[in-house]
Scaffold this motif. Structure first.
Motif, PDB file in Angstrom:
ATOM      1  N   GLN A 509     -17.779   4.938 -14.514  1.00 15.80           N
ATOM      2  CA  GLN A 509     -16.432   5.773 -14.450  1.00 15.80           C
ATOM      3  C   GLN A 509     -16.404   6.543 -15.765  1.00 15.80           C
ATOM      4  O   GLN A 509     -16.309   7.870 -15.603  1.00 15.80           O
ATOM      5  N   GLU A 549      -8.619   4.705 -10.682  1.00 15.83           N
ATOM      6  CA  GLU A 549      -7.855   4.816 -11.984  1.00 15.83           C
ATOM      7  C   GLU A 549      -8.142   6.089 -12.674  1.00 15.83           C
ATOM      8  O   GLU A 549      -7.535   6.170 -13.741  1.00 15.83           O
ATOM      9  N   SER A 550      -8.897   6.589 -12.336  1.00 18.25           N
ATOM     10  CA  SER A 550      -9.397   7.838 -13.228  1.00 18.25           C
ATOM     11  C   SER A 550      -8.695   8.985 -12.550  1.00 18.25           C
ATOM     12  O   SER A 550      -9.292   9.712 -11.609  1.00 18.25           O
TER      13      SER A 550
END
Length: 887
Positions: A509, A549-550
């Motif tokens: 990520q 979540e990014s």
């Protein structure tokens, strides 16, 4: 280099090659029966190979086994071939050392240059080493077998030692064998004749393949029964039938259900391939009815010779398009050419027993990894139901894939604690894939475990704290991420993602977010270091699922696939950012496609793929790339490639006509760290301005002379324009000539003589005005498409021919500190030059007058300080002040 879909057009010999090892002519260099020539071992008449006695060697008792030769010429063939019997598959490393007679004796190990006082410039051997002939060269073979095995040693891999390209093979004096590191107690090796010959493949007989298969698996009962009764032919037939109908291993499509609607091949391009043309690295080569040679390189001997041509040929990226064409049409022509290519390659490219990284090799770890993790499994599943892909072809391909697993398993990173090249990461991806897709092979579980652990270790050692890949090249960064994600998604497909550590996805990520932070307004990446033309990341929808979540990744996915993202998606709340570990300062006016953008390189070299471009600046004006970095060009021997790597093709400063010369040592400092005395870069972002500065303290020219210390400061004000201040301080007190270069992506420009400015003049497009403020003693020159006496005005992009561009040179000379102060003013399409005068107020202050009455008062800080002072006076009397003071 990254595997782009450029290897599309190929036709190879449509001739039949039978499966199984084929005979090849050989020359005996030293028969094992000549015991007097061997020292360290004993004659072993009881252990015969092909009816001849062997030489017995016990490493625990004798440190080396040596074969003494009397001026032997080993140039008759490209391979040394030795039959070796191992008492156990110990995993020890057998070092093979060849001693030749040379004028300048020195020892060089293949693939490793340790503790050498001379560092290497990126991508080139040391000049002092290349001039000398090595006295000894060596390579490593892992003892991974029991019983007799022919060990194949390609001479080219001995010759590929760093810093040299040849050895005096016409005068070989000795071949020596030793065991490196720990020795396995009780290990006994027997050696047969040492021969020369060019072998043919594949390496495995049918019975060898059956030995590699785990016949205790319930689904292979029929294969085991046939093997138990000694019916090898029946066992092989049953094995092929099993793979035709196998359901225990998933792929991205069902190989038993051809779905023409699921693929969209470019049939016109593929049919051009069928007509007999091959295009690799944008260079077309015809195979007009002749026998294709997998060792061919049509660029050989040309000014633009590149070893990448043959390597790219052997990646078989074009097999995916062939498979798609057959999947779409069912046309037997596409399947026929695939199986004929498979047969000819299997014969021409037997697996070597040592790492074969040399030019001319089809078995570099990179190519083997790419075949194993992409082109070969894809073709296997596409053609599995094709009638033209016979059982013999299926078994042949399975043997080759098993060889890929064996070969990649024996690769090793010289130091797993140091950053590792993209080659190794892709090797481990290929090893993992073969282990996953072919679990029936006995070593498959170990291949999966080793491939995964090495993949993770490579990412951990090579991804920096800010998420950047240590080579500092967005193209390679993108490539390794695609491979790392593909491995995880394959595990998901198989329901085995829990085998990956919890740190894996967070690590990826951060690396994907690094790309988003660096992304230019047109959604490409600055082509810093070795990065391909129009390099961009296709942020696929699955990335939003992998990294939920990014917000950065989610936004990037929405730019590529807006229909795949539900709910509101906002661009990042911030504009500019420093990628501190990677050494990039990114300034942007916003995240829209028409926003202004700058990328300032204040970081380290970047190892093999680094360029001599410290403090280079790239600018997108009104969303269009204008102040550019070409990316270094194609990996060839042309003058354009050398130009593309050097300071002269970048937007920074040369001293006395010399390029920067930063160095690195591959396995000591693979990143190419700056001189320890280099001050740390500075980066500050504020609502109405951004600032970054960096230093180059290093050598210039081939002698790496420390002529001057260069500091560059860059500021973006109100997202509207850029200021650049270059300070050059000589280290020797002498007078020097300094040249600031600006590379502009245009062939149309006007010279604004009153202000010594250069304005790009592309009709209907955004343009950039380059204005030197400190004009006293300054010379301004503009050149495009110049080839002699030096290259000037070229955009050297990879994957295409160099394109004409514009080089603007600001030159001044003198003793003591010298300064360049440059205003970069972006203009919207259709806008004309807005500046009519630049007035010098003092040595550090200038007034820029605009045609509409606007004025800018620009002041640089005193010598021992940093920053800018800008006063913006509007025609109506408005006043805005920007105090860009940085401590």
């Amino acid at each position: 280099m990254p595997h782009h879909p450029i290897c599309r057009f190929v036709v190879l010999a449509l001739c039949w090659f039978a499966a199984g090892p084929l005979a090849a002519s050989e020359t005996i260099v030293a028969p094992a029966s000549s015991a007097a020539a061997w020292s360290g071992g004993t004659a072993a008449p009881e252990m015969k190979h092909h009816g001849a006695p062997s030489i017995r060697w016990e490493p625990a008792r004798a440190p080396a086994l040596s074969l003494q030769l009397a001026k032997t010429d080993l140039t008759a063939a490209g391979w040394i071939r030795i039959w070796i019997h191992a008492s156990q598959a110990s995993g020890d490393w057998l070092k093979v050392t060849v001693t030749t007679r040379g004028k300048n004796p020195r020892t060089v190990d293949v693939g490793v240059l340790k503790n050498h006082s001379s560092a290497q410039s990126p991508g080139t051997p040391n000049d002092d080493l290349q001039k000398e002939e090595a006295d000894t060269v060596s390579g490593l073979v892992q003892i991974s077998w029991t019983g007799w095995q022919e060990v194949l040693l390609p001479r080219r891999s001995f010759e590929s030692a760093p810093g040299k390209r040849r050895t005096n093979w016409r005068d070989v004096q000795r071949i020596e064998f030793s065991i490196t590191a720990n020795r396995t107690p009780g290990l006994v090796l027997h050696f047969g004749d040492v021969r020369l010959g060019d072998p043919q493949g594949p390496r495995l007989f049918d019975r060898d393949l059956l030995e590699l298969i785990d016949l205790n698996r319930p689904e292979l009962t029929e294969v085991r029964r046939a093997a138990d009764r000694g019916d090898t032919a029946a066992a092989i037939k049953a094995l092929a039938a099993y793979y035709r109908q196998r359901r225990t291993v998933k792929w991205w499509f069902d190989p038993q259900q051809r779905d023409p609607a699921s693929v969209k091949p470019e049939l016109k391009s593929i049919d051009a391939m069928m007509a007999g043309n091959l295009t690799i690295l944008y260079r077309r080569f015809p195979f007009r009815g002749g026998v294709a040679d997998w060792h061919i390189n049509p660029t050989a001997g040309q000014p633009n010779q590149t070893d990448e041509w043959l390597w790219s040929l052997n990646r078989m990226g074009y097999w995916k398009e062939l498979g798609d064409a057959w999947w779409k049409t069912g046309d037997a022509r596409y399947a026929n050419i695939f199986v004929h290519q498979l047969r000819s390659w299997a014969q021409a490219m037997p697996m070597p027993n040592m790492m074969d990284e040399a030019p001319g090799s089809g078995w570099r770890g990179l190519e083997a990894g790419l075949r194993a993790d992409e082109s070969w499994p894809e073709a296997w599943h596409r053609f599995l139901s094709a009638p033209e892909f016979t059982d013999a072809d299926l078994i042949l391909m399975l043997k080759c894939l098993a060889d890929h697993g064996r070969y990649l398993a024996e690769h090793r990173v010289p130091d797993p604690h140091l950053p590792s090249t993209n080659h190794y990461l892709i090797s481990w991806s290929g090893l993992y894939t073969v282990g996953v897709v072919f679990p029936e092979l006995k070593p498959a579980a170990q291949w999966r475990a080793d491939g995964l652990s090495r993949l993770v270790a490579t990412l951990q050692s090579s991804l920096l704290a800010d998420g950047g890949w240590y080579e500092f090249a967005p193209g390679y960064h993108r490539w390794v991420l695609e491979k790392a994600v593909a491995a995880y998604r394959l595990a998901q497909l198989m329901g085995d993602e829990k085998s990956f550590p919890e740190s894996y996805l967070p690590m990826l990520q951060r690396a994907h977010e690094w790309l988003v932070k660096l992304m230019a307004p047109d959604r490409t990446f600055p082509k810093v270091n070795d990065t391909g033309a129009e390099e961009r990341m296709n942020f696929k929808p699955e990335l939003a699922q992998l990294f939920p979540e990014s917000g950065l990744v989610r936004w990037a996915v929405s730019q590529n696939h807006p229909k795949e993202i539900t709910g509101p998606v906002a661009p990042p709340p911030w504009r500019s950012v420093q990628l501190e570990s990677s050494g990039y300062a990114v300034m942007r006016s916003g995240w829209g496609r028409a926003d202004n953008f700058a990328c300032f390189d204040v970081g380290h070299l970047g190892g093999w793929h680094g360029h001599q471009d410290k403090l280079s600046l790239m600018v997108w004006a009104k969303g269009r790339e204008l102040l550019f970095d070409g990316g270094g060009g194609t990996y060839d021997k042309s003058a354009f490639r050398k130009y593309g790597q050097q300071t002269e093709s970048h937007n920074t400063v040369m001293v006395d006509g010399l390029n920067q010369n930063r160095v690195f040592i591959s396995y000591v400092d693979p990143i190419g760290l700056d001189d320890p005395a280099t001050p740390a870069p500075v980066f500050v972002t504020q609502p109405d301005w951004d600032y970054a500065s960096g230093w180059f303290i290093g050598g210039y020219g081939p002698d790496r002379k420390p002529l001057a210390r260069h500091r560059r400061e860059v500021a973006m004000v109100q997202g509207e324009f850029f200021l650049v201040h270059d300070s050059l301080t000589p280290t020797d007190g002498a007078a020097h000539e300094y040249e600031a270069r600006w590379q502009l992506k245009t062939t149309k420009w006007t010279h604004a003589k009153p202000i010594a400015g250069t304005l790009t003049a592309d009709h209907g497009k955004a343009n950039l005005l380059v204005v030197p403020l400190a004009k006293a003693g300054l010379q301004v020159r503009e050149d495009s498409a110049v080839k002699s006496p030096q290259l000037l005005g070229w955009d050297v992009g990879r994957g295409r021919d160099p394109a004409p561009a514009l080089t603007v040179r600001h030159t001044r000379a003198g003793a003591g500190p010298q300064h360049f102060v440059t205003l970069l003013w972006p203009l919207a399409a259709g806008a004309t030059n807005p500046i009519h005068a630049v007035q010098r107020e003092s040595d550090t202050r200038w007034t820029v007058a605009f045609s509409n009455g606007r004025k800018l008062q620009v002041e640089i800080a005193a010598t021992d300080r940093s920053g800018f002072s800008v006063v913006d006076l509007s025609p109506s009397g408005g006043r805005r002040e920007y105090s860009i003071n940085v401590r």
